[in-house]
Write a protein that holds these residues in place. Structure first.
Motif, short mmCIF file in Angstrom:
data_model
loop_
_atom_site.label_atom_id
_atom_site.label_comp_id
_atom_site.label_asym_id
_atom_site.label_seq_id
_atom_site.Cartn_x
_atom_site.Cartn_y
_atom_site.Cartn_z
N PRO A 36 52.49 -77.43 62.99
CA PRO A 36 51.09 -77.30 63.38
C PRO A 36 50.82 -75.87 63.84
O PRO A 36 51.69 -75.23 64.41
CB PRO A 36 50.96 -78.25 64.57
CG PRO A 36 52.28 -78.95 64.71
CD PRO A 36 53.29 -78.08 64.05
N SER A 64 38.87 -85.31 64.46
CA SER A 64 39.15 -86.01 65.72
C SER A 64 38.99 -85.14 66.96
O SER A 64 38.69 -85.65 68.03
CB SER A 64 40.58 -86.54 65.70
OG SER A 64 40.73 -87.49 64.68
N LYS A 65 39.21 -83.84 66.82
CA LYS A 65 39.21 -82.98 68.01
C LYS A 65 37.92 -82.17 68.06
O LYS A 65 37.06 -82.44 68.89
CB LYS A 65 40.42 -82.03 67.99
CG LYS A 65 41.71 -82.64 67.44
CD LYS A 65 42.32 -83.67 68.34
CE LYS A 65 43.56 -84.27 67.68
NZ LYS A 65 44.18 -85.29 68.49
N ALA A 105 45.21 -79.21 63.22
CA ALA A 105 44.42 -80.16 64.01
C ALA A 105 43.64 -79.46 65.12
O ALA A 105 42.55 -79.89 65.49
CB ALA A 105 45.33 -81.23 64.59
N TYR A 106 44.20 -78.35 65.65
CA TYR A 106 43.60 -77.71 66.83
C TYR A 106 43.07 -76.31 66.54
O TYR A 106 42.85 -75.53 67.47
CB TYR A 106 44.63 -77.67 67.96
CG TYR A 106 45.12 -79.05 68.33
CD1 TYR A 106 44.32 -79.89 69.09
CD2 TYR A 106 46.36 -79.52 67.90
CE1 TYR A 106 44.74 -81.17 69.41
CE2 TYR A 106 46.79 -80.80 68.22
CZ TYR A 106 45.97 -81.61 68.98
OH TYR A 106 46.38 -82.88 69.29
N ARG A 108 37.96 -91.77 62.51
CA ARG A 108 39.14 -91.56 61.67
C ARG A 108 38.82 -90.82 60.37
O ARG A 108 38.72 -91.42 59.30
CB ARG A 108 39.85 -92.91 61.35
CG ARG A 108 40.11 -93.81 62.52
CD ARG A 108 40.92 -93.14 63.63
NE ARG A 108 42.23 -92.69 63.19
CZ ARG A 108 42.69 -91.44 63.38
NH1 ARG A 108 41.97 -90.53 64.00
NH2 ARG A 108 43.89 -91.12 62.97
N TYR A 129 54.57 -82.01 66.88
CA TYR A 129 53.91 -83.31 66.81
C TYR A 129 54.97 -84.38 66.51
O TYR A 129 55.65 -84.32 65.49
CB TYR A 129 52.85 -83.26 65.71
CG TYR A 129 51.98 -84.49 65.61
CD1 TYR A 129 51.67 -85.26 66.72
CD2 TYR A 129 51.45 -84.87 64.37
CE1 TYR A 129 50.86 -86.37 66.62
CE2 TYR A 129 50.63 -85.97 64.27
CZ TYR A 129 50.35 -86.72 65.40
OH TYR A 129 49.54 -87.83 65.29
N GLY A 175 41.77 -90.01 59.07
CA GLY A 175 42.39 -89.19 60.11
C GLY A 175 43.45 -88.31 59.46
O GLY A 175 43.92 -88.59 58.35
N SER A 176 43.84 -87.22 60.16
CA SER A 176 44.85 -86.37 59.53
C SER A 176 46.21 -87.05 59.54
O SER A 176 47.09 -86.71 58.75
CB SER A 176 44.89 -84.97 60.14
OG SER A 176 45.02 -85.01 61.52
N ASP A 177 46.41 -88.05 60.40
CA ASP A 177 47.65 -88.83 60.34
C ASP A 177 47.84 -89.44 58.95
O ASP A 177 48.93 -89.40 58.38
CB ASP A 177 47.63 -89.97 61.37
CG ASP A 177 47.99 -89.49 62.78
OD1 ASP A 177 48.55 -88.38 62.90
OD2 ASP A 177 47.72 -90.22 63.74
N ILE A 235 48.57 -86.62 56.43
CA ILE A 235 49.94 -86.07 56.53
C ILE A 235 50.96 -87.11 56.06
O ILE A 235 51.92 -86.78 55.36
CB ILE A 235 50.24 -85.57 57.96
CG1 ILE A 235 49.20 -84.52 58.41
CG2 ILE A 235 51.64 -84.94 58.02
CD1 ILE A 235 49.26 -84.16 59.89
N ASP A 275 49.50 -77.77 59.68
CA ASP A 275 48.69 -78.81 60.32
C ASP A 275 47.78 -78.12 61.34
O ASP A 275 48.22 -77.70 62.41
CB ASP A 275 49.67 -79.80 60.99
CG ASP A 275 48.97 -80.88 61.80
OD1 ASP A 275 47.75 -80.85 61.95
OD2 ASP A 275 49.71 -81.77 62.31
N ALA A 307 51.59 -78.19 68.63
CA ALA A 307 51.36 -79.21 69.66
C ALA A 307 52.74 -79.74 70.06
O ALA A 307 53.56 -79.94 69.18
CB ALA A 307 50.52 -80.33 69.09
N THR A 349 41.19 -81.97 60.91
CA THR A 349 40.72 -83.29 61.35
C THR A 349 39.34 -83.24 62.01
O THR A 349 38.95 -82.19 62.53
CB THR A 349 41.73 -83.90 62.34
OG1 THR A 349 41.23 -85.16 62.79
CG2 THR A 349 41.98 -83.03 63.56
N1 PMP Z 1 48.37 -83.35 63.98
C1 PMP Z 1 48.55 -83.07 65.27
C2 PMP Z 1 49.33 -81.85 65.62
C3 PMP Z 1 48.03 -83.90 66.26
O1 PMP Z 1 48.24 -83.64 67.56
C4 PMP Z 1 47.28 -85.04 65.89
C5 PMP Z 1 46.67 -85.93 66.95
N2 PMP Z 1 47.49 -86.91 67.46
C6 PMP Z 1 47.14 -85.30 64.53
C7 PMP Z 1 47.69 -84.44 63.60
C8 PMP Z 1 46.44 -86.53 64.04
O2 PMP Z 1 45.11 -86.61 64.39
P1 PMP Z 1 44.09 -87.55 63.63
O3 PMP Z 1 44.86 -88.58 62.86
O4 PMP Z 1 43.25 -88.14 64.69
O5 PMP Z 1 43.32 -86.64 62.70
#
Ligand code: PMP
Length: 351
Positions: free
Chosen positions: A150, A208-209, A182-183, A217, A110, A84-86, A89, A180, A154, A206
């Motif tokens: 980001p 995830s989205k 993510a979106y 993950r 974030y 996951g990007s969490d 990062i 970042d 976000a 990521t």
């Molecule tokens: N960066 C941002 C701005 C996010 O909103 C999120 C989601 N919570 C993440 C990173 C992490 O996402 P994930 O670990 O699922 O890739």
């Protein structure tokens, strides 16, 4: 407090959005994708040879790095993959933010950034957004130990112009700048092309989205060979085998299906743009989101009241009980049908 507790590293953790166990709810609270992952991912899971699980996965995650390198037209040495990007990062904070100067990030952003900074004891300074909720680029030009934001931001959903992103990088060439993204796949513009020009830029994305794989993950970063090497050194000092065999294969299948990816992103953008009209008619205002969520405030009813009333109707959105944003709801863009249910519930609640 017992004596041993004096030496415990005490942290205030990040609070993730709720994952309710009940069925039949409409879940618009954690920016998940309402569509299933690409068909190729289902095939990988269906045909999975469990004997593969006896062995450790490839620590370099080569197949997935190669697939991503091909997609972004970079070398595989410019790609880092994490859980996951969490994870990506968190690892980047540890690797790159190692100065006595504060790391800069927006005050509304974030909410994991200050958690990681506190965990690793990294000094940081939050920069207020402008009245229009955009990032004020000049605020990031002072002496600092690194920059992260980001884009789109976000939970505002606002996208900064790539020219402004480049200005921030240009003015921070002595530190690492993390964008970042993510979106970014919901109509945004990526800063990836800048990684050839600025060896201190790390772009994080990521699965995830936009790839509907939050549960698998997978996150990744793109940057100069040098930056990625430093990031890998920290990863290998922490945990060599981050992604499972299964996640690596599923990730490759997802990257290969570009058409499905584009189609689902387009559907979400279309639903988001329609949602802007519908929410406006219901009395909401919001920044003009370029993400898969809308950050909305109502002209007369408090966000907290709407949040609770929606929950009673089995519709979950995200509410942050935090200064500056405690009268906003972050509403994830769902399917058109889910959004219709949301609008009817909102009409009832708002009278
Ligand atoms: N960066 C941002 C701005 C996010 O909103 C999120 C989601 N919570 C993440 C990173 C992490 O996402 P994930 O670990 O699922 O890739």
């Amino acid at each position: 407090m017992k004596t041993w507790e004096n030496n415990v590293r005490k942290v205030e953790p990040y609070t993730p959005g709720e994952q309710p166990k009940v069925n039949g709810i409409i879940k618009l609270n954690t920016n998940e994708n309402p569509y299933p992952p690409a068909p190729g991912v289902r095939e990988v899971l269906k045909n999975y040879n469990t004997d593969t699980l006896r062995k450790y996965p490839d620590p370099a995650i080569s197949n997935l790095c190669e697939a991503l390198a091909e997609k972004y037209k970079v070398n595989k040495e410019q790609v880092f993959v994490g859980v996951g990007s969490d994870d990506v990062i968190a690892m980047s904070f540890l690797a790159f933010f190692n100065s006595d100067e504060p790391v800069f990030f927006p005050d509304i952003t974030y909410s994991f950034y200050d958690v990681w900074a506190n965990l690793y004891k990294i000094p940081f300074e939050k920069k207020a957004l402008g009245e229009d909720m955009h990032i004020k680029k000049e605020d990031y030009y002072g002496k600092n130990g690194g920059v992260i934001f980001p884009n789109p931001n976000a939970p505002t959903g606002l996208m900064e112009d790539l020219k402004d992103v480049e200005d921030i990088i240009k003015n921070n060439q002595d530190v690492v700048v993390i964008v970042d993204e993510a979106y970014v796949d919901f109509g945004g513009k990526s800063a990836v092309s800048f990684i050839e020009k600025y060896d201190n830029l790390l772009v994080v994305q990521t699965f995830s989205k936009s790839r509907s794989m939050a549960g698998m993950r997978i996150g990744y970063a793109l940057g100069s060979t040098k930056l990625i090497k430093y990031l890998n050194d920290v990863k290998y000092s922490f945990n060599s085998y981050t992604l499972s065999n299964l996640a690596i294969d599923a990730g490759v299948a997802a990257v290969k299906d570009d058409e499905y990816f584009k189609n689902t992103c387009e559907s979400i953008v279309k639903t988001r743009e329609a949602a802007k009209e519908r929410l406006k008619d219901l009395g909401f205002t919001f920044p003009d989101s370029m993400a898969n969520f809308i950050f909305a405030t109502h002209r007369s009813v408090s966000a907290k009241d709407i949040f609770e009333a929606l929950k009673k109707k089995n519709i979950y959105v995200r509410y942050f009980d935090k200064p500056l944003i405690d009268n906003y709801l972050r509403i994830t863009v769902g399917t058109p049908q889910e959004m219709e249910s949301l609008y009817s519930a909102l009409s009832e609640i708002l009278g």
